[in-house]
Design an enzyme around this catalytic site. Structure first.
Site, PDB file in Angstrom:
ATOM      1  CG  HIS A 129      43.810  41.652  30.648  1.00  0.00           C
ATOM      2  ND1 HIS A 129      45.160  41.892  30.593  1.00  0.00           N
ATOM      3  CD2 HIS A 129      43.446  41.843  31.940  1.00  0.00           C
ATOM      4  CE1 HIS A 129      45.594  42.221  31.797  1.00  0.00           C
ATOM      5  NE2 HIS A 129      44.575  42.199  32.635  1.00  0.00           N
TER       6      HIS A 129
ATOM      7  CD  GLN B  71      43.018  46.129  42.891  1.00  0.00           C
ATOM      8  OE1 GLN B  71      41.916  46.557  42.574  1.00  0.00           O
ATOM      9  NE2 GLN B  71      43.517  45.021  42.360  1.00  0.00           N
TER      10      GLN B  71
ATOM     11  CD  GLN C 113      40.316  40.087  41.492  1.00  0.00           C
ATOM     12  OE1 GLN C 113      41.094  40.891  41.969  1.00  0.00           O
ATOM     13  NE2 GLN C 113      40.238  39.870  40.190  1.00  0.00           N
TER      14      GLN C 113
ATOM     15  CG  HIS D 123      48.068  39.706  29.894  1.00  0.00           C
ATOM     16  ND1 HIS D 123      47.106  38.749  30.136  1.00  0.00           N
ATOM     17  CD2 HIS D 123      48.350  40.263  31.100  1.00  0.00           C
ATOM     18  CE1 HIS D 123      46.836  38.710  31.421  1.00  0.00           C
ATOM     19  NE2 HIS D 123      47.564  39.631  32.043  1.00  0.00           N
TER      20      HIS D 123
HETATM   21  P1  AMP Z   1      44.156  42.564  36.235  1.00  0.00           P
HETATM   22  O1  AMP Z   1      44.269  43.565  35.122  1.00  0.00           O
HETATM   23  O2  AMP Z   1      45.444  41.880  36.559  1.00  0.00           O
HETATM   24  O3  AMP Z   1      43.430  43.116  37.440  1.00  0.00           O
HETATM   25  O4  AMP Z   1      43.224  41.409  35.682  1.00  0.00           O
HETATM   26  C1  AMP Z   1      41.960  41.683  35.148  1.00  0.00           C
HETATM   27  C2  AMP Z   1      41.220  40.385  34.982  1.00  0.00           C
HETATM   28  O5  AMP Z   1      41.950  39.549  34.091  1.00  0.00           O
HETATM   29  C3  AMP Z   1      41.072  39.622  36.295  1.00  0.00           C
HETATM   30  O6  AMP Z   1      39.768  39.075  36.358  1.00  0.00           O
HETATM   31  C4  AMP Z   1      42.127  38.567  36.183  1.00  0.00           C
HETATM   32  O7  AMP Z   1      41.835  37.390  36.910  1.00  0.00           O
HETATM   33  C5  AMP Z   1      42.122  38.286  34.693  1.00  0.00           C
HETATM   34  N1  AMP Z   1      43.387  37.677  34.299  1.00  0.00           N
HETATM   35  C6  AMP Z   1      44.636  38.121  34.582  1.00  0.00           C
HETATM   36  N2  AMP Z   1      45.566  37.261  34.112  1.00  0.00           N
HETATM   37  C7  AMP Z   1      44.881  36.247  33.535  1.00  0.00           C
HETATM   38  C8  AMP Z   1      45.275  35.029  32.879  1.00  0.00           C
HETATM   39  N3  AMP Z   1      46.547  34.691  32.730  1.00  0.00           N
HETATM   40  N4  AMP Z   1      44.298  34.226  32.409  1.00  0.00           N
HETATM   41  C9  AMP Z   1      42.985  34.553  32.567  1.00  0.00           C
HETATM   42  N5  AMP Z   1      42.570  35.667  33.169  1.00  0.00           N
HETATM   43  C10 AMP Z   1      43.491  36.502  33.652  1.00  0.00           C
END
Ligand code: AMP
Length: 281
Positions: free
Chosen positions: A28, A52, A144, A25
């Site tokens: 990312h 995880q 994290q 989204h």
């Molecule tokens: P995930 O795919 O949920 O593991 O997230 C991958 C990366 O995207 C992680 O570093 C998250 O912190 C970051 N991320 C997820 N959602 C958001 C958001 N709304 N705004 C900024 N970064 C995000």
């Protein structure tokens, strides 16, 4: 992937890595754009990391959208998509774990035992494979990001950790792959997390410094929304993740809540500079 990385390193190129679990989204994409601005090549990893997820968590039903993700990454001009299988990452005799002690046991770690060990183990593997000069994470997962920074320091990893702001929907809900789980009522109620942080922000701007009083505001806003059940609301020092009594230096206001079966997290970063507190929601 490792060969590509070694060649890029040999040419003294700046490798940027954006680790993700896919179902991509704008949150990312914002990390990817930041990586593109600083690095070439940019590598996005897509791996729904079984280590995880707890035994009763959503690993099986975690949203997967490989083809749409692949197409989006191509449009964004990402150089490499690294999407290993669980069997490649964790062969049957896999036996090593990486644990950042202390920080991993608090907050999310208390409610999700083993979660951060799974995160740090996979992130160190990704760093070894991709050899990034810079790796990009979202403040959406503030604990994290803090733990990864500690691992990087503790293990003298050469990657620079970049933490980017939270991207939100127009109504304030933080973007998350898990938002697709929410039904219409839950989706409406989910803005309570953002609204509570925004209320706290206004109180801080008006001069409030007491963690207890700010927490009471957070509880008040969230408890007014039926269907949102708080797991925790805490105001902690951004380095130690220990609760603070009153705001000072850099603090995080951290929230986790359940809406039906869906668990969401959100946070705000409070930063003091020259006696002025800036609140980044
Ligand atoms: P995930 O795919 O949920 O593991 O997230 C991958 C990366 O995207 C992680 O570093 C998250 O912190 C970051 N991320 C997820 N959602 C958001 C958001 N709304 N705004 C900024 N970064 C995000």
């Amino acid at each position: 992937m490792n060969q590509v990385a070694r060649e890029a390193r040999a040419q003294e190129r700046i490798i940027g890595l954006v680790p993700t679990m896919g179902a991509l989204h704008e949150g990312h994409f914002s990390l990817i754009r930041a990586a593109k601005a600083d690095c070439s090549p940019v590598v996005v990893s897509l791996f729904v990391n079984p280590k995880q997820f707890g035994p009763s968590e959503d690993f099986q039903k975690y949203p997967r959208a490989f083809e749409a993700d692949r197409a989006a990454l191509e449009t964004l001009g990402v150089d490499y998509l690294f999407a290993p299988t669980p069997e490649e990452m964790y062969p049957p005799d896999f036996g090593t774990v990486v644990t950042v002690q202390g920080l991993s046991d608090k907050l999310e770690g208390q409610l999700r035992p083993g979660h951060f060990q799974g995160v740090t183990t996979v992130v160190l593997k990704l760093f070894e494979i991709v050899q990034p000069n810079r790796a990009y994470f979202g403040r959406k997962d503030a604990q994290q990001a803090r733990i990864i920074r500690q691992m990087t320091r503790d293990l003298n990893l050469p990657a620079q950790i970049v933490v980017r702001p939270i991207l939100r929907e127009p109504d304030g809900l933080a973007l998350s792959s898990r938002n697709v789980y929410l039904n219409a009522d839950e989706r409406r109620a989910a803005t309570a997390l953002y609204r509570s942080l925004e209320s706290a922000r206004q109180e801080i701007v008006a001069g409030e410094r007491s963690a207890a009083r700010l927490l009471s505001t957070l509880h008040h806003v969230i408890e007014a929304e039926p269907g949102v059940v708080l797991d925790y609301a805490e105001i902690v020092d951004a380095e130690s993740l220990e609760p603070v009594v009153s705001l000072r230096g850099s603090c995080l206001i951290l929230l986790a809540a359940k809406l039906g079966k869906t668990r969401l997290i959100d946070n705000a970063l409070v930063e003091e500079g020259n006696g002025v507190f800036r609140v980044n929601v």
